[in-house]
Design a protein around this motif. Structure first.
Motif, PDB file in Angstrom:
ATOM      1  N   ILE A   1       0.836  -1.207   0.000  1.00  0.00           N
ATOM      2  CA  ILE A   1       0.000   0.000   0.000  1.00  0.00           C
ATOM      3  C   ILE A   1       0.867   1.253   0.000  1.00  0.00           C
ATOM      4  N   GLY A   2       1.975   1.225   0.753  1.00  0.00           N
ATOM      5  CA  GLY A   2       2.909   2.356   0.762  1.00  0.00           C
ATOM      6  C   GLY A   2       3.507   2.599  -0.612  1.00  0.00           C
ATOM      7  N   GLU A   3       3.844   1.501  -1.296  1.00  0.00           N
ATOM      8  CA  GLU A   3       4.374   1.631  -2.660  1.00  0.00           C
ATOM      9  C   GLU A   3       3.309   2.206  -3.599  1.00  0.00           C
ATOM     10  N   LEU A   4       2.053   1.775  -3.414  1.00  0.00           N
ATOM     11  CA  LEU A   4       0.953   2.304  -4.220  1.00  0.00           C
ATOM     12  C   LEU A   4       0.815   3.815  -4.019  1.00  0.00           C
ATOM     13  N   GLU A   5       0.906   4.267  -2.764  1.00  0.00           N
ATOM     14  CA  GLU A   5       0.840   5.703  -2.478  1.00  0.00           C
ATOM     15  C   GLU A   5       1.957   6.460  -3.186  1.00  0.00           C
ATOM     16  N   ASP A   6       3.165   5.899  -3.134  1.00  0.00           N
ATOM     17  CA  ASP A   6       4.313   6.548  -3.783  1.00  0.00           C
ATOM     18  C   ASP A   6       4.111   6.645  -5.288  1.00  0.00           C
ATOM     19  N   VAL A   7       3.611   5.552  -5.883  1.00  0.00           N
ATOM     20  CA  VAL A   7       3.382   5.535  -7.334  1.00  0.00           C
ATOM     21  C   VAL A   7       2.343   6.582  -7.719  1.00  0.00           C
ATOM     22  N   LEU A   8       1.240   6.612  -6.973  1.00  0.00           N
ATOM     23  CA  LEU A   8       0.189   7.588  -7.264  1.00  0.00           C
ATOM     24  C   LEU A   8       0.693   9.021  -7.105  1.00  0.00           C
ATOM     25  N   GLY A   9       1.481   9.253  -6.060  1.00  0.00           N
ATOM     26  CA  GLY A   9       2.047  10.583  -5.852  1.00  0.00           C
ATOM     27  C   GLY A   9       2.945  11.002  -6.997  1.00  0.00           C
ATOM     28  N   GLY A  10       3.760  10.063  -7.479  1.00  0.00           N
ATOM     29  CA  GLY A  10       4.662  10.363  -8.591  1.00  0.00           C
ATOM     30  C   GLY A  10       3.923  10.658  -9.878  1.00  0.00           C
ATOM     31  N   ILE A  11       2.860   9.873 -10.135  1.00  0.00           N
ATOM     32  CA  ILE A  11       2.090  10.079 -11.365  1.00  0.00           C
ATOM     33  C   ILE A  11       1.348  11.416 -11.320  1.00  0.00           C
ATOM     34  N   VAL A  12       0.847  11.784 -10.135  1.00  0.00           N
ATOM     35  CA  VAL A  12       0.163  13.069  -9.992  1.00  0.00           C
ATOM     36  C   VAL A  12       1.107  14.215 -10.323  1.00  0.00           C
ATOM     37  N   LEU A  13       2.344  14.124  -9.841  1.00  0.00           N
ATOM     38  CA  LEU A  13       3.332  15.174 -10.126  1.00  0.00           C
ATOM     39  C   LEU A  13       3.600  15.293 -11.618  1.00  0.00           C
TER      40      LEU A  13
END
Length: 470
Positions: free
Chosen positions: A99-111
């Motif tokens: 789930i932490g990795e999912l958050e990081d991925v989503l954050g990166g894509i948003v940027l």
């Protein structure tokens, strides 16, 4: 006996169901080698697709809500499915890391502000990566040695066509057999994520919606499995959609060719490409109900027994599609006209489901998904209208009806029976297509006539009398 078992999303969406799945695997483990393939928890894949749209809009609130909901869903399943404290803590730690990795991925894509096919595949992989370890820990909780593997770790190698990747079977067979051999040899159950592979550069790929079936047959072909069992929430392939035909029956046995046609024409309980890896190896597939284990289900095999052979096996329907008819005198006798039309649509990622052309060559009719209709008509008007074609006509709500059965080959009068039955219901047929294999006869009607046509054909060929011996 080596059995590859695939479990769909409805089989792992609650603690009780996960324990039931683990118990099923354990019960069949006695005397057999079992390999397990697991789908994402029901609703997770759709949720990930929806969140990809939120990423494109920069909607951080929806993203945060989705992550919290996913964390709670999978935490509840872990807490209810695994009784051993140490195993439960390990499962929670694994899940929270993902789930932490999912958050990081989503954050990166948003940027970045965009979702590429490559990043979407990576995002879509999280559903299976969250559900599959839970099944592995549930098995360990019942005393069954197991090992969790992503499709990439299991050795499934694909091309780089993100979203609809195809396995490179020769390489995959070598890697999967090499990777899984030691696991099954020590008596453990490999628990593999469905839907996921990796290209030759190690990038995560997905093999299409419903791809867990495909993963199961890829693995089966790679390790020389005895059978593939696709566990779902239905008793097997049916003579028709039971939502349309009340008397629809479960088919005891169908051929690979028939099953392929049924999958292509809307049977929702099997991925259309899932048959490809096992057809040459002749590994049988069983479609069974996770929640009705006493039912034998449907067997898909190379050579069905004589008592299961009928002229027509099923009547399928693909609803709410659209029909596009392009015409023009300039199309007559002009080489390459059809190629230009199909190439133009293909470049704009419009999939054509069915085609019919008049002998006069003055018109071509095409069936597309309703969601592709606007894109298809705009593409044709901008690129070809007034040049190759003179007119584009659209019927925006039609249904494709397909009569499927290997017994139709060489039998006279099948088409007459089909269209006679439909005519008795005063249903107008808009378009007809039949392949040279004679495995199916497909035609198009207005969607409002769909249920009447399916019921008429189901009655005409006596499909309601087909029953499975238990």
């Amino acid at each position: 006996m080596i059995i590859v078992m695939k479990f769909g999303g409805t089989a792992v969406d609650s603690p009780d169901k996960v324990r039931h799945v683990a118990q099923l695997i354990k019960s069949h483990k006695a005397g057999n080698d079992v390999v397990c393939v697991v789908s994402a928890v029901r609703g997770m894949t759709d949720g990930l697709l929806s969140i990809a749209d939120s990423v494109r809009r920069g909607d951080r609130t929806s993203i945060e809500d989705f992550v919290k909901k996913s964390l709670k869903t999978h935490t509840d399943i872990v807490n209810g499915a695994i009784s051993d404290k140490k195993l439960r803590e390990d499962a929670l730690a694994s899940m929270k890391k993902t789930i932490g990795e999912l958050e990081d991925v989503l954050g990166g894509i948003v940027l970045l502000g965009e979702v590429t096919p490559k990043s979407l595949d990576y995002l879509m992989s999280f559903g299976e990566r969250l559900s599959t370890p839970i099944v592995a820990y549930a098995l360990a909780d019942m005393g069954v040695d197991s090992e969790y593997l992503t499709g990439k770790e299991a050795g499934i190698v694909t091309d780089s066509n993100f979203g609809e990747a195809r396995p490179l079977m020769d390489t995959t067979k070598l890697r999967v057999s090499h990777r899984l051999g030691p696991v099954t040899k020590r008596g453990a159950v490999p628990v593999i994520t469905g839907f996921i592979g990796a290209d030759q550069h190690g990038n995560t790929t997905t093999i299409g919606r419903g791809g867990s079936d495909y993963t199961a047959t890829i693995v089966a072909a790679s390790i020389g499995a005895s059978e593939v069992w696709l566990w779902s929430d239905v008793d097997g392939l049916m003579t028709a959609d039971p939502k349309i035909v009340k008397g629809a029956q479960v088919l005891k046995e169908v051929s690979f060719a028939e099953a392929m046609e049924m999958a292509l024409f809307g049977a929702k309980y099997m991925h259309p490409r899932a048959l490809e890896p096992v057809m040459d190896t002749k590994i049988p597939i069983r479609i069974r109900n996770t929640f009705n284990v006493k039912h034998p289900g449907t067997v898909i095999t190379q050579n069905p027994s004589r008592d299961s052979q009928k002229i027509v096996k099923s009547v399928s329907a693909i609803r709410h599609t659209a029909l596009i008819d392009v015409s023009g005198g300039g199309m007559v006798g002009a080489p390459g006209t059809a190629a230009k039309i199909f190439d133009t649509l293909a470049k704009n990622r419009v999939n054509i489901m069915m085609i019919s052309q008049s002998p006069s060559e003055s018109s071509i009719s095409m069936v597309v998904r309703k969601s592709d209709l606007d894109k298809a008509t705009t593409t044709l008007e901008l690129n070809l209208l007034g040049k190759v074609i003179k007119q584009v006509n659209v019927s925006d709500d039609v249904a494709v009806i397909a009569v499927v059965g290997s017994g139709m080959r060489g039998i006279k009068g099948v088409a007459a029976k089909v269209f006679g039955a439909v005519a008795k219901r005063k249903i107008n047929v808009i378009m007809i297509a039949q392949g040279s294999s004679e495995l199916n006869l497909a035609f198009v009607v207005n969607d409002s006539d769909c249920e009447g046509a399916v019921n008429a054909l189901h009655d005409e060929f006596g499909l309601g009398k087909t029953r499975v011996r238990k």
